[in-house]
Write an enzyme that holds these catalytic residues in place. Structure first.
Site, PDB file in Angstrom:
ATOM      1  N   CYS A  46     -49.347 -75.380 -57.628  1.00 55.17           N
ATOM      2  CA  CYS A  46     -48.124 -76.026 -57.155  1.00 55.17           C
ATOM      3  C   CYS A  46     -47.719 -77.157 -58.085  1.00 55.17           C
ATOM      4  O   CYS A  46     -46.560 -77.554 -58.127  1.00 55.17           O
ATOM      5  CB  CYS A  46     -48.301 -76.532 -55.729  1.00 55.17           C
ATOM      6  SG  CYS A  46     -49.721 -77.595 -55.492  1.00 55.17           S
ATOM      7  N   GLU A  70     -48.365 -79.673 -47.421  1.00 55.15           N
ATOM      8  CA  GLU A  70     -48.073 -79.711 -48.858  1.00 55.15           C
ATOM      9  C   GLU A  70     -47.427 -78.391 -49.218  1.00 55.15           C
ATOM     10  O   GLU A  70     -48.025 -77.323 -49.023  1.00 55.15           O
ATOM     11  CB  GLU A  70     -49.337 -79.918 -49.692  1.00 55.15           C
ATOM     12  CG  GLU A  70     -49.027 -80.038 -51.172  1.00 55.15           C
ATOM     13  CD  GLU A  70     -50.247 -79.857 -52.049  1.00 55.15           C
ATOM     14  OE1 GLU A  70     -50.142 -79.111 -53.054  1.00 55.15           O
ATOM     15  OE2 GLU A  70     -51.290 -80.442 -51.734  1.00 55.15           O
TER      16      GLU A  70
END
Length: 526
Positions: free
Chosen positions: A331, A297
């Protein structure tokens, strides 16, 4: 091959509720937790390989970003040698751990979740002191960590034993067929500093509950929390070598990724580091017997579209929450707002006052917004603010100071060109770019022009437009008429497209499949 498990009755998974800190008892307990964690400061910490304490020739310190004179502890700077020893220990432990039935493996996660729940405020206090999370943000991360353990422990059961296959046709003759899942082997866990408990716990223990063994290398910006997590796993008596802990930076990380002993890598972090890991992992080393699997990720340049038919008050509130929660260091944080020209000025009028009410202060004092995580982050974000002052119009914020801690004001730039650096590059801090667009068509075009595809959202009351956004906005997690941060385990499986990673949905029903391989067995019956 893992043993076939017996049936175990499990209670349904339920997300851990947030703490109500308006309750005086909870607030007092949180303050006491800060005292308890602070009493542990100043110690020398060690890595763990097969249960043994491992030091190093050099060390580094973990600093409180809200008070940079305060040292949480000293940690070893491990090298390639310790990395290889940790992988060897994990390889040896795998021989027995892969045969442990799922009900026994899951119990370690259930026990760890119960202990973490009991000490919830202590883990949250550590998050505040090491990376600057305020009480609410830290509490939600600890809750998420508990959720990951509870969710993955339950979900592991469905992958045990024979899986469903189609019955063989009569013309094939008599035979018995089955497909089973078996663990991959030794994995490397490289978690980020911004969620150093929840993501660390989830990406490390998900493979373990599936029968793999792990080497954990935490971010150098959050080693203290990793040491607390390792101590927790030792307390639940996870067998030696199943989880090994080494500290350090890029050198030890690259050694772990490149080793032929490593079967898979689980990484969460920046695009540049992720691409480097992908490159190194793809190169076959002498003696390597497999293609390494990467579960990654990466970053995002997440956008919210504000349509001309939006509720502008709700949109302004959602943008502020998405952009400045934990100082924009998620994020999933909103860093671009694409506003229809018809409501552009009205939206700015509603947004700026909300941003200017945000108070900056110490995490321990539960400020709305605190410092950024480190001196490195402070330097990067402040440089982007100066770039923004050249590229666009500064609406509010733009100031930064690091006398005592690494504090940066929530900063908003308006009239940002679509191709500006602050509109394209990941900043990972409290900096928001407002881009004017003609309509929803251009909003979608600009949103999808990014190399990233993690989170995104839209505010509009028009149902046809909502349906269009559902179909056309290319992000892994799409939010309609709400903030774009705050994914809950099981409720919002999380992960993105393109340069945001491999779309490995953490907290999703298929996540554990990333850490197993399928084996089909056919037996002829005479």
């Amino acid at each position: 091959m893992p043993s076939k498990s017996t049936k175990v009755k499990l209670s349904p998974f339920v997300n851990e509720a947030p703490t109500n800190f308006s309750n005086p008892k909870e607030a007092a307990a949180m303050k006491k937790a800060f005292e308890k964690v602070r009493a542990q400061f100043g110690r020398t910490h060690f890595g763990r390989i097969a249960g043994e304490k491992i030091s190093a020739n050099t060390d580094f310190q973990s600093i409180n970003p809200c008070n940079k004179k305060e040292v949480l502890g000293t940690f070893p700077n491990h090298t390639e040698s310790e990395a290889e020893k940790a992988l060897m220990a994990a390889t040896e432990a795998f021989q027995s751990w892969q045969k442990v039935p799922v009900e026994k493996r899951a119990q370690y996660l259930f026990k760890a979740a119960a202990l973490m729940r009991k000490r919830k405020h202590e883990f949250s206090a550590a998050l505040g002191l090491e990376i600057g999370k305020n009480w609410g943000e830290a509490d939600m991360e600890t809750a998420e960590a508990i959720d990951f353990l509870e969710f993955y422990a339950r979900d592991a059961f469905k992958y045990q034993g024979p899986q469903a296959v189609v019955k063989s046709p009569k013309w094939l003759g008599k035979e018995e067929n089955q497909m089973i899942y078996i663990p991959l082997g030794v994995g490397v866990s490289l978690p980020p500093w911004n969620f150093p408990l929840a993501i660390l716990g989830g990406m490390t223990l998900a493979p373990i509950v599936m029968g793999n063994t792990m080497v954990l290398k935490p971010s150098p910006d959050a080693p203290f929390i990793a040491s607390m997590f390792m101590a927790l796993m030792e307390e639940v008596k996870l067998p030696k070598g199943v989880l090994n802990l080494v500290y350090g930076g890029a050198e030890v990380g690259e050694a772990l990724v490149s080793s032929p002993l490593t079967r898979f890598i689980s990484f969460t972090g920046s695009k540049n580091v992720g691409l480097r890991i992908n490159e190194v992992a793809a190169k076959t080393q002498p003696g390597q017997r497999w293609m390494k699997r990467l579960v990654a990720e990466l970053g995002g340049k997440d956008a919210i579209i504000v349509d001309r038919e939006a509720d502008l008050d709700a949109a302004a509130q959602g943008v502020v929450q998405s952009a400045f929660g934990f100082s924009g260091q998620k994020c999933s944080a909103c860093s671009r707002v694409l506003v229809d020209e018809k409501v552009y000025d009205k939206f700015l009028e509603k947004l700026v006052p909300k941003v200017e009410t945000i108070k900056i202060g110490d995490a321990e004092q539960n400020a709305v917004m605190t410092s950024v995580s480190s001196e490195k982050a402070f330097k990067k974000v402040s440089e982007y603010i100066e770039i923004g002052k050249q590229e666009a119009r500064l609406l509010t914020g733009g100031q930064y100071r690091n006398e005592n801690g690494f504090f940066i004001e929530p900063t908003v730039f308006a009239d940002v060109p679509k191709d500006a650096r602050i509109a394209r590059e990941e900043i990972f801090g409290p900096v928001l770019s407002i881009v004017k667009v003609k309509d929803l068509n251009e909003g979608l075009e600009v949103a999808n022009s990014s190399e990233y595809g993690l989170t995104g959202g839209v505010f509009t009351k028009n149902k046809k437009k909502l349906e269009r956004v559902r179909e056309e906005m290319m992000v892994g997690n799409l939010y309609l008429n709400r903030k774009i941060t705050g994914a809950l385990v099981g409720v919002h499986p999380f992960g993105g497209f393109n340069m945001s990673g491999t779309d490995s949905k953490t907290g999703g029903k298929d996540y554990l499949l990333l850490f197993v391989q399928a084996k089909t067995i056919t037996e002829r019956i005479n």
